[in-house]
Design a protein around this motif. Structure first.
Motif, PDB file in Angstrom:
ATOM      1  N   PHE A  78      -8.343   5.255  10.144  1.00 51.72           N
ATOM      2  CA  PHE A  78      -8.506   4.394   8.902  1.00 51.72           C
ATOM      3  C   PHE A  78      -9.862   3.837   9.458  1.00 51.72           C
ATOM      4  CE2 PHE A  78      -4.099   4.165   7.718  1.00 51.72           C
ATOM      5  CZ  PHE A  78      -4.055   5.078   6.861  1.00 51.72           C
ATOM      6  N   GLY A  79     -10.611   3.786   8.382  1.00 51.31           N
ATOM      7  CA  GLY A  79     -11.882   2.862   8.472  1.00 51.31           C
ATOM      8  C   GLY A  79     -11.422   1.360   8.721  1.00 51.31           C
ATOM      9  N   SER A  80     -12.452   0.430   9.135  1.00 56.24           N
ATOM     10  CA  SER A  80     -12.156  -0.740   9.269  1.00 56.24           C
ATOM     11  C   SER A  80     -11.634  -1.606   8.339  1.00 56.24           C
ATOM     12  CB  SER A  80     -13.249  -1.537  10.099  1.00 56.24           C
ATOM     13  OG  SER A  80     -14.204  -1.417   9.309  1.00 56.24           O
ATOM     14  N   GLU A  81     -11.957  -1.132   6.907  1.00 55.16           N
ATOM     15  CA  GLU A  81     -11.606  -1.983   5.977  1.00 55.16           C
ATOM     16  C   GLU A  81     -10.219  -1.543   5.385  1.00 55.16           C
ATOM     17  OE1 GLU A  81     -13.919   1.886   4.819  1.00 55.16           O
ATOM     18  OE2 GLU A  81     -14.475   0.063   5.889  1.00 55.16           O
ATOM     19  N   LEU A  82      -9.749  -0.502   5.941  1.00 55.07           N
ATOM     20  CA  LEU A  82      -8.280  -0.089   5.601  1.00 55.07           C
ATOM     21  C   LEU A  82      -7.195  -0.484   6.619  1.00 55.07           C
ATOM     22  CD1 LEU A  82      -8.845   3.480   4.078  1.00 55.07           C
ATOM     23  CD2 LEU A  82      -8.393   1.290   2.766  1.00 55.07           C
ATOM     24  N   GLN A  83      -7.955  -1.437   7.656  1.00 56.58           N
ATOM     25  CA  GLN A  83      -6.773  -1.749   8.673  1.00 56.58           C
ATOM     26  C   GLN A  83      -6.078  -2.940   8.467  1.00 56.58           C
ATOM     27  OE1 GLN A  83      -9.016  -1.438  12.385  1.00 56.58           O
ATOM     28  NE2 GLN A  83      -9.407   0.782  11.978  1.00 56.58           N
ATOM     29  N   GLY A  84      -6.212  -3.689   7.286  1.00 52.98           N
ATOM     30  CA  GLY A  84      -5.412  -4.890   7.351  1.00 52.98           C
ATOM     31  C   GLY A  84      -4.468  -5.009   6.726  1.00 52.98           C
ATOM     32  N   GLN A  85      -3.715  -6.218   6.483  1.00 56.91           N
ATOM     33  CA  GLN A  85      -2.377  -6.055   5.918  1.00 56.91           C
ATOM     34  C   GLN A  85      -2.461  -5.779   4.095  1.00 56.91           C
ATOM     35  OE1 GLN A  85       0.636  -6.426   6.961  1.00 56.91           O
ATOM     36  NE2 GLN A  85       1.597  -6.226   5.154  1.00 56.91           N
ATOM     37  N   PRO A  86      -3.582  -6.348   3.625  1.00 58.30           N
ATOM     38  CA  PRO A  86      -3.699  -6.110   2.116  1.00 58.30           C
ATOM     39  C   PRO A  86      -3.881  -4.459   1.992  1.00 58.30           C
ATOM     40  CG  PRO A  86      -5.148  -7.850   2.624  1.00 58.30           C
ATOM     41  CD  PRO A  86      -4.479  -7.044   3.880  1.00 58.30           C
ATOM     42  N   SER A  87      -4.229  -3.766   2.649  1.00 55.78           N
ATOM     43  CA  SER A  87      -4.533  -2.294   2.757  1.00 55.78           C
ATOM     44  C   SER A  87      -2.891  -1.566   2.892  1.00 55.78           C
ATOM     45  CB  SER A  87      -5.458  -1.654   3.663  1.00 55.78           C
ATOM     46  OG  SER A  87      -6.653  -2.141   3.282  1.00 55.78           O
ATOM     47  N   HIS A  88      -2.230  -2.190   3.804  1.00 49.96           N
ATOM     48  CA  HIS A  88      -1.216  -1.654   4.303  1.00 49.96           C
ATOM     49  C   HIS A  88      -0.241  -2.162   3.053  1.00 49.96           C
ATOM     50  CE1 HIS A  88       2.617  -0.853   6.211  1.00 49.96           C
ATOM     51  NE2 HIS A  88       3.145  -1.982   6.131  1.00 49.96           N
ATOM     52  N   SER A  89      -0.233  -2.874   2.461  1.00 53.28           N
ATOM     53  CA  SER A  89       0.519  -3.443   1.342  1.00 53.28           C
ATOM     54  C   SER A  89       0.428  -2.443   0.293  1.00 53.28           C
ATOM     55  CB  SER A  89       0.159  -4.774   0.947  1.00 53.28           C
ATOM     56  OG  SER A  89       0.855  -5.659   1.849  1.00 53.28           O
ATOM     57  N   ALA A  90      -1.005  -2.059  -0.123  1.00 52.39           N
ATOM     58  CA  ALA A  90      -1.495  -1.340  -1.275  1.00 52.39           C
ATOM     59  C   ALA A  90      -1.256   0.167  -1.063  1.00 52.39           C
ATOM     60  CB  ALA A  90      -2.970  -1.399  -1.261  1.00 52.39           C
ATOM     61  N   LEU A  91      -1.166   0.668   0.104  1.00 50.97           N
ATOM     62  CA  LEU A  91      -0.442   1.943   0.562  1.00 50.97           C
ATOM     63  C   LEU A  91       0.959   1.912   0.183  1.00 50.97           C
ATOM     64  CD1 LEU A  91      -2.769   2.911   3.677  1.00 50.97           C
ATOM     65  CD2 LEU A  91      -2.872   3.949   1.415  1.00 50.97           C
ATOM     66  N   LEU A  92       1.648   0.894   0.523  1.00 53.36           N
ATOM     67  CA  LEU A  92       3.158   1.019   0.464  1.00 53.36           C
ATOM     68  C   LEU A  92       3.365   1.072  -1.020  1.00 53.36           C
ATOM     69  CD1 LEU A  92       4.587  -1.192   3.300  1.00 53.36           C
ATOM     70  CD2 LEU A  92       4.556   1.079   2.949  1.00 53.36           C
ATOM     71  N   SER A  93       2.446   0.190  -1.874  1.00 49.87           N
ATOM     72  CA  SER A  93       2.818  -0.051  -3.210  1.00 49.87           C
ATOM     73  C   SER A  93       2.486   1.421  -3.854  1.00 49.87           C
ATOM     74  CB  SER A  93       1.832  -1.086  -3.857  1.00 49.87           C
ATOM     75  OG  SER A  93       2.133  -2.239  -3.398  1.00 49.87           O
ATOM     76  N   LEU A  94       1.403   2.293  -3.653  1.00 49.33           N
ATOM     77  CA  LEU A  94       1.087   3.392  -3.930  1.00 49.33           C
ATOM     78  C   LEU A  94       2.258   4.426  -3.700  1.00 49.33           C
ATOM     79  CD1 LEU A  94      -0.738   5.483  -5.088  1.00 49.33           C
ATOM     80  CD2 LEU A  94      -1.811   5.814  -2.961  1.00 49.33           C
ATOM     81  N   GLN A  95       2.760   4.370  -2.526  1.00 46.97           N
ATOM     82  CA  GLN A  95       3.842   5.341  -2.105  1.00 46.97           C
ATOM     83  C   GLN A  95       5.161   4.944  -2.997  1.00 46.97           C
ATOM     84  OE1 GLN A  95       4.055   4.573   1.895  1.00 46.97           O
ATOM     85  NE2 GLN A  95       2.626   6.322   2.812  1.00 46.97           N
ATOM     86  N   ASP A  96       5.414   3.834  -3.294  1.00 52.44           N
ATOM     87  CA  ASP A  96       6.598   3.461  -3.964  1.00 52.44           C
ATOM     88  C   ASP A  96       6.516   4.080  -5.353  1.00 52.44           C
ATOM     89  OD1 ASP A  96       7.807   2.038  -1.972  1.00 52.44           O
ATOM     90  OD2 ASP A  96       7.282   0.010  -2.175  1.00 52.44           O
ATOM     91  N   ALA A  97       5.154   3.755  -5.910  1.00 50.55           N
ATOM     92  CA  ALA A  97       4.827   4.046  -7.359  1.00 50.55           C
ATOM     93  C   ALA A  97       4.975   5.650  -7.671  1.00 50.55           C
ATOM     94  CB  ALA A  97       3.650   3.523  -7.848  1.00 50.55           C
ATOM     95  N   GLU A  98       4.428   6.051  -6.239  1.00 53.47           N
ATOM     96  CA  GLU A  98       4.560   7.603  -6.695  1.00 53.47           C
ATOM     97  C   GLU A  98       6.215   8.151  -6.837  1.00 53.47           C
ATOM     98  OE1 GLU A  98       2.309   8.953  -3.426  1.00 53.47           O
ATOM     99  OE2 GLU A  98       0.450   9.358  -4.499  1.00 53.47           O
ATOM    100  N   LEU A  99       6.903   7.628  -5.994  1.00 50.27           N
ATOM    101  CA  LEU A  99       8.206   7.935  -5.598  1.00 50.27           C
ATOM    102  C   LEU A  99       9.111   7.533  -6.873  1.00 50.27           C
ATOM    103  CD1 LEU A  99       9.262   6.761  -1.987  1.00 50.27           C
ATOM    104  CD2 LEU A  99       9.401   9.061  -3.160  1.00 50.27           C
ATOM    105  N   ARG A 100       8.726   6.350  -7.371  1.00 47.75           N
ATOM    106  CA  ARG A 100       9.294   5.978  -8.887  1.00 47.75           C
ATOM    107  C   ARG A 100       9.047   6.980  -9.747  1.00 47.75           C
ATOM    108  NH1 ARG A 100       7.813   0.948  -7.101  1.00 47.75           N
ATOM    109  NH2 ARG A 100       5.833   0.769  -8.816  1.00 47.75           N
ATOM    110  N   LEU A 101       7.800   7.397  -9.781  1.00 46.50           N
ATOM    111  CA  LEU A 101       7.326   8.500 -10.957  1.00 46.50           C
ATOM    112  C   LEU A 101       8.112   9.867 -10.631  1.00 46.50           C
ATOM    113  CD1 LEU A 101       5.686   9.259 -13.063  1.00 46.50           C
ATOM    114  CD2 LEU A 101       3.615  10.079 -11.441  1.00 46.50           C
ATOM    115  N   LEU A 102       8.016  10.192  -9.597  1.00 47.81           N
ATOM    116  CA  LEU A 102       8.834  11.395  -8.995  1.00 47.81           C
ATOM    117  C   LEU A 102      10.444  11.291  -9.537  1.00 47.81           C
ATOM    118  CD1 LEU A 102       7.260  12.386  -5.722  1.00 47.81           C
ATOM    119  CD2 LEU A 102       6.813  13.752  -7.889  1.00 47.81           C
TER     120      LEU A 102
END
Length: 131
Positions: free
Chosen positions: A3-27
């Motif tokens: 990941f680029g340095s801007e995607l290495q923090g906790q907010p990015s990790h939380s955003a990626l988890l939220s995206l994965q959860d949203a995709e799973l809910r949609l599916l």
């Protein structure tokens, strides 16, 4: 590749988890809708078959060859064709669409698990190095 340095923090990790959860809910919602569609199609085909069975009892002997009896016979035959198409479509939804959807959901879940495990492993390594 990382990941680029801007995607290495906790907010990015939380955003990626939220995206994965949203995709799973949609599916999962899509899966529920497809299951509902399959059930409705099967119920509709059954109702049409019952109607055809009732209608066939109303038919009189073939000695009557009037246009009215011919039209009624055509309606019954075409309804039987529609029943077959609806049932075939429902089976294709089960065999292809639903099966593939379940496969995609399982892949997404395993990717999420892998991502979490890797994130935790890297975080633990980072904490060791930082000490």
């Amino acid at each position: 590749m990382g990941f680029g340095s801007e995607l290495q923090g906790q907010p990015s990790h939380s955003a990626l988890l939220s995206l994965q959860d949203a995709e799973l809910r949609l599916l999962e919602s899509v899966k529920k809708c497809v299951n509902q569609r399959i059930k409705c199609d099967r119920d509709y085909a059954t109702a049409l078959a019952n109607m055809v069975n009732t209608a066939q009892k109303l038919e009189t002997s073939p000695e009557f060859n009037s246009p009215t009896f011919q039209a009624w016979s055509t309606v019954i035959k075409e309804t039987e064709n529609v029943i077959k198409l609806i049932r075939d479509n429902a089976e294709k939804l089960v065999a292809k669409t639903l099966e593939r959807l379940v496969q995609v959901i399982n892949e997404k879940k395993s990717e999420k698990k892998f991502y979490n495990e890797e994130h935790n492993r890297l975080h633990a390594e980072f904490c060791k190095v930082g000490r």
